[in-house]
Write a protein that holds these residues in place. Structure first.
Motif, mmCIF file in Angstrom:
data_model
loop_
_atom_site.group_PDB
_atom_site.id
_atom_site.type_symbol
_atom_site.label_atom_id
_atom_site.label_comp_id
_atom_site.label_asym_id
_atom_site.label_seq_id
_atom_site.Cartn_x
_atom_site.Cartn_y
_atom_site.Cartn_z
ATOM 1 N N ASP A 1 32.234 12.560 -56.875
ATOM 2 C CA ASP A 1 31.536 11.450 -57.541
ATOM 3 C C ASP A 1 30.145 11.181 -56.944
ATOM 4 O O ASP A 1 29.803 10.035 -56.638
ATOM 5 C CB ASP A 1 32.387 10.179 -57.475
ATOM 6 C CG ASP A 1 33.729 10.348 -58.147
ATOM 7 O OD1 ASP A 1 33.795 11.096 -59.122
ATOM 8 O OD2 ASP A 1 34.714 9.757 -57.676
ATOM 9 N N VAL A 2 29.365 12.223 -56.803
ATOM 10 C CA VAL A 2 27.974 12.047 -56.370
ATOM 11 C C VAL A 2 27.140 11.706 -57.595
ATOM 12 O O VAL A 2 26.997 12.515 -58.515
ATOM 13 C CB VAL A 2 27.435 13.323 -55.687
ATOM 14 C CG1 VAL A 2 25.947 13.174 -55.393
ATOM 15 C CG2 VAL A 2 28.213 13.590 -54.412
ATOM 16 N N VAL B 1 20.311 8.715 -66.696
ATOM 17 C CA VAL B 1 20.907 7.376 -66.770
ATOM 18 C C VAL B 1 22.189 7.312 -65.952
ATOM 19 O O VAL B 1 22.428 6.356 -65.216
ATOM 20 C CB VAL B 1 21.183 7.000 -68.235
ATOM 21 C CG1 VAL B 1 21.836 5.617 -68.318
ATOM 22 C CG2 VAL B 1 19.887 7.004 -69.031
ATOM 23 N N ASP B 2 22.996 8.348 -66.054
ATOM 24 C CA ASP B 2 24.277 8.334 -65.347
ATOM 25 C C ASP B 2 24.789 9.763 -65.243
ATOM 26 O O ASP B 2 24.306 10.665 -65.937
ATOM 27 C CB ASP B 2 25.286 7.444 -66.083
ATOM 28 C CG ASP B 2 26.419 6.976 -65.185
ATOM 29 O OD1 ASP B 2 26.406 7.338 -63.986
ATOM 30 O OD2 ASP B 2 27.304 6.242 -65.663
ATOM 31 N N GLY B 3 25.780 9.946 -64.421
ATOM 32 C CA GLY B 3 26.390 11.260 -64.252
ATOM 33 C C GLY B 3 26.885 11.427 -62.829
ATOM 34 O O GLY B 3 26.148 11.190 -61.876
ATOM 35 N N ASP B 4 28.138 11.806 -62.676
ATOM 36 C CA ASP B 4 28.746 11.980 -61.359
ATOM 37 C C ASP B 4 29.167 13.433 -61.181
ATOM 38 O O ASP B 4 29.891 13.991 -62.020
ATOM 39 C CB ASP B 4 29.977 11.074 -61.204
ATOM 40 C CG ASP B 4 29.595 9.603 -61.213
ATOM 41 O OD1 ASP B 4 28.498 9.293 -60.739
ATOM 42 O OD2 ASP B 4 30.394 8.787 -61.702
ATOM 43 N N PHE B 5 28.725 14.031 -60.078
ATOM 44 C CA PHE B 5 29.050 15.426 -59.778
ATOM 45 C C PHE B 5 30.188 15.480 -58.762
ATOM 46 O O PHE B 5 30.189 14.765 -57.759
ATOM 47 C CB PHE B 5 27.830 16.153 -59.216
ATOM 48 C CG PHE B 5 28.138 17.560 -58.775
ATOM 49 C CD1 PHE B 5 28.216 18.585 -59.695
ATOM 50 C CD2 PHE B 5 28.360 17.842 -57.432
ATOM 51 C CE1 PHE B 5 28.512 19.883 -59.290
ATOM 52 C CE2 PHE B 5 28.651 19.123 -57.016
ATOM 53 C CZ PHE B 5 28.726 20.151 -57.953
ATOM 54 N N SER B 6 31.137 16.352 -59.029
ATOM 55 C CA SER B 6 32.241 16.595 -58.100
ATOM 56 C C SER B 6 32.487 18.098 -58.041
ATOM 57 O O SER B 6 32.239 18.821 -59.008
ATOM 58 C CB SER B 6 33.517 15.874 -58.554
ATOM 59 O OG SER B 6 33.326 14.480 -58.615
ATOM 60 N N ASN C 1 32.724 19.800 -61.542
ATOM 61 C CA ASN C 1 32.598 19.117 -62.826
ATOM 62 C C ASN C 1 31.517 18.054 -62.723
ATOM 63 O O ASN C 1 31.248 17.499 -61.652
ATOM 64 C CB ASN C 1 33.924 18.505 -63.272
ATOM 65 C CG ASN C 1 34.327 17.302 -62.439
ATOM 66 O OD1 ASN C 1 34.766 17.465 -61.305
ATOM 67 N ND2 ASN C 1 34.187 16.114 -62.978
ATOM 68 N N LEU C 2 30.872 17.817 -63.847
ATOM 69 C CA LEU C 2 29.836 16.802 -63.968
ATOM 70 C C LEU C 2 30.293 15.826 -65.044
ATOM 71 O O LEU C 2 30.322 16.154 -66.225
ATOM 72 C CB LEU C 2 28.493 17.439 -64.340
ATOM 73 C CG LEU C 2 27.293 16.503 -64.480
ATOM 74 C CD1 LEU C 2 27.131 15.640 -63.248
ATOM 75 C CD2 LEU C 2 26.032 17.316 -64.726
ATOM 76 N N GLU C 3 30.670 14.646 -64.610
ATOM 77 C CA GLU C 3 31.310 13.678 -65.495
ATOM 78 C C GLU C 3 30.337 12.581 -65.898
ATOM 79 O O GLU C 3 29.536 12.107 -65.090
ATOM 80 C CB GLU C 3 32.522 13.068 -64.789
ATOM 81 C CG GLU C 3 33.344 12.139 -65.658
ATOM 82 C CD GLU C 3 34.575 11.620 -64.937
ATOM 83 O OE1 GLU C 3 35.387 10.927 -65.572
ATOM 84 O OE2 GLU C 3 34.717 11.902 -63.731
#
Length: 983
Positions: free
Chosen positions: A448-449, A467-472, A494-496
């Protein structure tokens, strides 16, 4: 007498002894101290060049004790350099005689003071002492050298003080070390004689230094314990370190306890340290002269320290620290602050730089062992000032654990690390690395970076807002530094929740619920990049074509001034000849789930906007390998109504492909803008289904289009000077079947190697040719309904006649059937009369019409009014009136027989009436009115036949203006039919 003499001698001896003792006492108690008190300061002043003072000297010649009081050695400016309140020395004469040297029972120094001052120019105050050089003594052979034995039973320094004054920084910094207390027992210069001592030293600013141990002079050796308590590191930095360290220690307390052992050896001093412990508290370090925080360590403990200098071994049992904060930044010039801090000061002359000692070519490496390192709840705050907008990155709750490290094992570092990233994301590292050569293997886990923090790195290139986006991601990373960097990674990522926004229009550009990368396998050295699966969950893309033909993607690009490449040296021949390995990329499967897209084309006369959704499917077999082919299977919808399907394969190596594209239930009004751009019309109604199969092989394109259009209805005309002028209404009416459907099947071929090749241009040409061909040959377009062997565009007539022949009626019956199946078609009928063909057949009627007028005149003379067009001539009236008319026109060419029958003078025996008819017809010129009436009659007969009994509505039948043809008609007498479409 003898007794008296003995008494006298005894008395004289006693008096002599008394006198000697008196003189000895006088000399010892008074004279020598007085002389020493008088001469010693002058002697010291002469030797040192400084002012010396001594208050008192006391000597006991019987106990051999010496006391000196009130000593001070002052510089020329009057400041004391060194001094003491009292020095007491107790000599043991008897033991000295036995030893053959000097034995002192006691040396006691009370309240000594040492003042050390470093001036602004770097010189010390003791440098002013100019000791007079003694003449060199003659060298004594080694065998004759004699060392004086010295033994001191007790040495004591009480309540001493050392003052330090430093002005090298421009301001005077002072520190006092007090009280200084030292005791030594049994100090001796004799071999194997060990002295035991204790030292305690306090710092005025706080803290204590303690030493306890023993040492010998011959050979030089010592062992003991050193202890430091609460040493103020800020003060230490001010006093000793600010010229050495490029940073400032503003706070901190140091504690140290260590056991040591020193032993003299032929090749040097052997040093061992054991049971060492270091304790640092409240350490705070800032940037020098700036005050920016660099490091804050509330607690740092190093325990179990052991050092063996001879064996070049260092051992540490444990290092632990908690709650530290580290601050770092990247400067605008691209240099990390710590790199700049420790860079060599360019202003210092090279000669002033310390010269590193020469290192032997094959020096023994140090063996370093660390049992455990534990860092808990650390935080690292990093700021990147090289970007227009500084980037703030923070690692918090950082815990690091390292166990059983040893340089003997190649410097392997078993490492465990975990941290939060910017208070939300997480980072975990578990593995080990080697230092020589550097290599490592780690299990990575990133959670969740949030990518929004990296926005400034995107700004120089794209006008796109993250705007947004969480990398794991998680996986195993292996790294080895060699001639060619070895890096491999196996894992997944994954990029959520990615959301990007177009900063130009402030609208969403690209986003998805989740992008999953599974089965990542990277080998950098082999240039091998593999992905087992790529899955897009609910992806979305907005793509616009602007009025000028540019796209919204073009708007996102930030214009950058091109940088001219710097001249580079020509590579060596071997290097130039070699080729780097081509990257190998393979993706097992790319999967789309519930994709969406907004497409708009504003470059058209009418803007086109379409929304595609429910896009699902996959692309498999994506690879850069030769002969690899990707398989496509995608499905989607347009406005939740039209279905779109794509299937096929594409070969990456040569571009060969075989792909099928399928549209069903496509609302045609949605593509009105393209129709307006192409042909200048809106589409009011209709649906489309398209089956497109295109194949590319060896650069040759072959496309098979199967198009089904249902209920196509054109709308209003749109002014477009660039539109193609086509009779669309007619073409549509001709192409529609009885159910209002249009079925087209046409191929497109071309060469992709042709620089002018354009699939759009080819398609447009095909459609234009198709529409033009249908419009120019409308009856051929009805080939499935009509007999192709007949010409349905014309109806043949006999000369001068408007009656339909049987075979022409049959042809109209077939045309009637076709028109009934094409309700939008209208028939246009053009009646034509041919002067050269029709008029010869019409002159008989012209002569007969004159005869009727003559009959009408006769009846009028009798009182009967009958219009000539209603008169029917009998055969007798015809012959009678014909002879009369001929006689009036050609009186000289006619006579009568005896019986009164008319005859031709030139041929009396011939039948008069045919010759007279022919002769009279010759005097009548073509009558345009009669010919026009014939043309009208012919068109009317065709229309009537189609309407009744044909059943064609009369509003679909149009009579065009007639035509009088004066030319020869090689193909016979015909009326022309044409088709048009009702709008």
């Amino acid at each position: 007498m003898v007794i008296a003499m003995n008494r006298k001698k005894g008395l004289i001896a006693a008096l002599g002894l008394t006198a000697f003792l008196a003189i000895y006492a006088f000399l010892g108690f008074y004279l020598l101290p007085t002389l020493a008190l008088k001469k010693l300061p002058a002697l010291l002043q002469e030797k040192t060049g400084q002012q010396a003072q001594l208050s008192a000297i006391r000597f006991n010649p019987f106990s051999f004790t010496l006391a000196m009081e009130g000593f001070a050695l002052a510089a020329k400016d009057g400041k004391n350099l060194v001094g003491f309140e009292r020095l007491f020395v107790d000599l043991d004469a008897l033991e000295s005689a036995k030893l053959g040297g000097v034995v002192l029972d006691t040396i006691e120094l009370s309240n000594p003071q040492f003042n050390i001052e470093r001036r602004a120019d770097g010189a010390f105050n003791f440098a002013d002492i100019q000791a007079k050089q003694a003449e060199p003594e003659p060298e004594t052979p080694d065998g004759d050298s004699v060392s004086l034995a010295l033994l001191i039973h007790q040495i004591a320094v009480k309540e001493g003080r050392i003052g330090w004054h430093d002005a090298i920084t421009g301001q005077v910094i002072s520190e006092n070390l007090l009280p200084l207390n030292l005791t030594l027992s049994e100090f001796s210069t004799q071999a194997a004689s060990s002295a035991v001592g204790d030292l305690s030293l306090g710092l005025e600013s706080g803290g204590n230094i303690e030493w306890h141990g023993d040492f010998t002079i011959a050979p030089l050796a010592s062992k003991g314990q050193l202890k430091l308590e609460n040493i103020g590191l800020a003060r230490t930095w001010q006093l000793f370190l600010q010229q050495i360290l490029p940073m400032e220690i503003v706070n901190g307390l140091l504690g140290l306890q260590v056991d040591y052992a020193l032993t003299e050896a032929p090749h040097g001093l052997l040093t061992k340290v054991s049971n060492g412990n270091v304790d640092i508290k409240q350490l705070e370090i800032t940037e020098k002269n700036q005050g920016k925080p660099l490091l804050s360590v509330p607690a740092l403990t190093v325990s179990g320290i052991s050092v063996d200098v001879n064996q070049q071994q260092v051992g540490i049992a444990a290092v632990s620290s908690s709650d530290a904060a580290i601050t770092a930044w990247l400067q605008a010039d691209g240099i990390v602050n710590y790199q700049a801090l420790f860079a060599a000061d360019a202003s210092v002359p090279a000669a002033a730089q310390p010269v590193a000692p020469a290192v032997p070519e094959e020096s023994k490496p140090w063996l370093i062992k660390l049992d455990e390192l534990a860092l808990n709840n650390y935080s690292i705050h990093f700021t990147d000032y090289s970007q227009t907008k500084p980037v703030e990155l923070q690692l918090s709750d950082l815990n690091c654990k390292l166990q059983k490290f040893s340089t003997q094992d190649g410097g392997k570092l078993p490492l465990q690390l975990s941290s939060k990233f910017n208070n939300n994301g997480g980072l975990k590292v578990d593995g080990e690395m080697s230092l020589q050569p550097f290599a490592g293997s780690w299990a990575l886990d990133i959670q969740d970076v949030n990518l929004k923090v990296f926005q400034p790195y995107l700004d120089p290139f794209l006008k796109l807002e993250l705007v947004d986006g969480d990398f794991s991601g998680k996986g195993n990373l292996q790294l080895a530094v060699a001639e060619q960097l070895q890096l491999t990674f196996q894992g997944e990522a994954n990029l959520e929740g990615l959301v990007t926004r177009d900063q130009v229009k402030n609208k969403d550009f690209l986003k998805w619920a989740n992008l999953e990368l599974a089965g990542i396998d990277i080998d950098l050295a082999k240039q091998d990049f593999k992905l087992a699966k790529v899955m897009f969950d609910r992806p979305y893309l907005r793509f616009n074509i602007k009025k000028d033909g540019q796209t919204n993607v073009d708007d996102l690009m930030v214009s950058r001034t091109p940088i001219e490449p710097a001249a580079t040296a020509k590579p060596p021949a071997e290097q130039a000849a070699g080729k780097s390995a081509e990257p190998r990329v393979s993706i097992g499967k790319i999967e789309l789930k519930d994709g969406k897209s907004d497409f708009a084309d504003y470059s058209l006369i009418l803007p086109f906007v379409a929304a595609m959704n429910s896009l699902n499917g996959e692309v498999s077999g994506f690879s850069s390998d030769k002969d690899a082919a990707a398989k496509l299977a995608l499905k989607g919808k347009v406005y939740d109504m039209a279905s779109v399907g794509i299937k096929g394969k594409y070969q990456f190596d040569n571009g060969d492909s075989d792909i099928a594209l399928n549209f069903t239930n496509m609302p045609l009004p949605l593509i009105t803008p393209y129709m307006a751009e192409f042909a200048g019309y809106r589409i009011e109604k209709g649906q489309m289904a398209l089956d497109l199969q295109y194949t590319i092989k060896q650069g040759q394109l072959a496309v098979q289009n199967k198009l089904l259009i249902d209920q196509l209805t054109l709308g209003e005309h749109v002014e477009n000077p660039h539109a193609v002028s086509l009779p669309l209404h007619l073409a549509i009416a001709l192409l529609k079947d009885g159910d209002g459907k249009i079925n087209l099947d046409f191929p497109i071929t071309g060469s992709l190697e042709d620089p002018k090749f354009s699939i759009g241009s080819l398609l447009a040409d095909v459609l234009v040719n198709l529409v033009t061909k249908v419009a120019m040959s409308p009856f051929k377009a009805l080939g499935s309904l009509l007999d192709d062997d007949k010409d349905f565009s014309a109806v043949a007539f006999a000369p001068g006649s408007a009656e339909l022949a049987v075979e022409e009626s049959a042809k109209l019956d077939q045309l009637n059937k076709a028109l009934l199946s094409k309700p939008k078609l209208t028939l246009e009928i053009k009646g034509i009369a041919y002067e050269n063909l029709d008029w010869p057949a019409m002159r008989f009627e012209a002569v007969k019409d004159v005869l009727k007028k003559m009959k009408s005149g006769e009846l009028r003379d009798k009182g009967e009014k009958v219009r000539h067009e209603y008169i029917e001539l009998s055969d007798d009236d015809y012959k009678r009136l014909l002879a009369k008319f001929f006689g009036e026109v050609f009186p000289l060419e006619m006579d009568r027989s005896l019986l009164g029958k008319p005859r031709m003078k030139s041929n009396p025996d011939a039948d008069f009436y045919p010759l007279a008819q022919q002769k009279l017809e010759g005097i009548f010129p073509p009558d345009p009115q009669r010919l026009n009436d014939l043309a009208i009659a012919r068109a009317n007969h065709i229309a009537q036949y189609l309407a009744d009994p044909g059943g064609i509505s009369k509003d679909r039948l149009y009579l065009l203006a007639t035509e009088l043809n004066n030319a020869e008609a090689a193909d016979g007498i015909k009326s022309v039919l044409s088709l048009s479409a009702s709008q």
